[in-house]
Design an enzyme around this catalytic site. Structure first.
Site, PDB file in Angstrom:
ATOM      1  CE  LYS A   1      -4.309  -1.916   1.353  1.00  0.00           C
ATOM      2  NZ  LYS A   1      -5.590  -1.831   1.997  1.00  0.00           N
TER       3      LYS A   1
ATOM      4  CE  LYS B   1      -6.056  -8.059  -1.340  1.00  0.00           C
ATOM      5  NZ  LYS B   1      -6.729  -7.885  -0.100  1.00  0.00           N
TER       6      LYS B   1
ATOM      7  CE  LYS C   1     -13.650  -3.766   0.890  1.00  0.00           C
ATOM      8  NZ  LYS C   1     -12.772  -3.711   2.058  1.00  0.00           N
TER       9      LYS C   1
END
Ligand code: AQP
Length: 326
Positions: free
Chosen positions: A112, A194, A197
């Site tokens: 992230k 994966k 969102k």
């Protein structure tokens, strides 16, 4: 004594099939066997920038999804993380137990942080400690999560063990519950990543609230592997992923799924998958729309009260042991 489970999801976007098949589905299955706490982790959500008005909406939407997929508020405690102040308080104490070097190794943080190099918040770095606090506050036995949370669970265990060693037995050391199939549902556009969102490509992700048209389009565009055979095979990740979704949604055995698709082509697989997904999501979407604001408020209030009672007992012990209560 009945064992406890705790888990949560972030109200950061729309819940997708990965969240459902990797986590929420198991919460529903386990709730009658365990004393269950399901949290909407809005403090985690603000580790990256959120629009305040939207965050309120998304928090309520996620609570509706919990209920619509089958979390039963008569047996499970459903609550919002920021409603129970003990989560933030215990995080501070655990910040003084966790090591910088441990957090620096967290792959989710590294991923992230790489995506937003300019604005990495301290909160993003501290995310796993807040998660440890969430879990340890409830003296949790089992934490049903997707595979991406495995490392955070290990850290939670390490922090609990270290605290217990240094201050005396205080926390239960929890185990992860990671399903064998469904723990890592992959993006439909890129099966090496994966389903997520925050993926920039909306086609990679089937949302629980997607309409029939969107679901059909997304599965139709899903990438496939070379070859033609339709069977479970981890070396062909795109087809394997589509078959796993089909297997979990229909609850047919892997053999039954392979028999169903024997001699058929990829177009049929995608079409059938869209069809079963649309049918599966229809009643969930209907229930989401039926839950009134009043019902939701009552469930979240009741959840907060129950969660607070338990969280307070743990935090009082922690304060006593660490010399924080006079
Ligand atoms: N692709 C996935 N397959 C299986 N399980 C998954 N989970 C997430 N993605 C998959 C599990 O869903 C639960 C709730 O996740 P979260 O709301 O905490 O968010 P996340 O793990 O950060 O998931 P996202 O959707 O990918 O969000 P972004 O893009 O913001 O990172 C967890 O138990 C998780 O393991």
């Amino acid at each position: 004594m009945t064992k406890r489970i705790f888990s949560g999801a972030q109200p950061t976007g729309n819940v997708h099939l990965g969240n459902y098949l990797g986590a929420l589905r198991n919460w529903v299955a386990l709730q009658h066997e365990y004393e269950s706490f399901f949290c909407i982790v809005n403090l985690h959500a603000i580790t990256v920038a959120q629009d305040p008005a939207q965050l309120v909406e998304k928090t309520r939407d996620l609570a509706r999804i919990y209920l619509a997929v089958g979390i039963d508020p008569q047996v499970s405690t459903v609550f919002v993380q920021s409603d129970v102040k003990e989560h933030a308080e215990l995080t501070w104490v655990l910040n003084c137990i966790a090591r910088m070097s441990e957090l620096e190794r967290m792959t989710q943080y590294k991923d992230k942080a790489r995506k937003q190099q300019e604005n990495i918040t301290v909160g993003l770095f501290d995310y796993p400690v807040l998660m440890a606090a969430d879990i340890l506050l409830y003296q949790t036995d089992l934490v049903p999560v997707g595979d991406d949370q495995r490392q955070h669970l290990e850290l939670t265990r390490d922090v609990a063990i270290r605290f217990n060693r240094d201050y005396g037995e205080t926390f239960k050391v929890p185990d992860a519950y990671i399903p064998k199939i469904g723990a890592r549902i992959m993006s439909l556009s890129d099966p090496s990543k994966k389903m997520s969102k925050s993926d920039d490509d909306p086609n990679g992700c089937v949302l629980l609230m997607d309409d029939a048209d969107a679901i059909q389009k997304k599965f139709k565009r899903a990438v496939t592997d070379s070859g033609t055979e339709i069977r479970f095979d981890e070396s062909r990740p795109a087809i394997n992923n589509l078959l796993e979704i089909y297997h979990l949604i229909t609850r047919k055995s892997q053999q039954e799924v392979e028999d169903h698709f024997a001699g058929k082509g990829y177009a049929q697989l995608k079409g059938d998958l869209a069809e079963v997904t649309i049918e599966f999501l229809r009643p969930i979407q209907q229930r989401v729309r039926e839950i009134t604001d009043e019902q939701l408020d009552a469930i979240l209030d009741q959840g907060r009260e129950k969660a607070e009672q338990i969280a307070r007992v743990t935090l009082e012990q922690v304060f006593k042991r660490t010399g924080l209560s006079l």
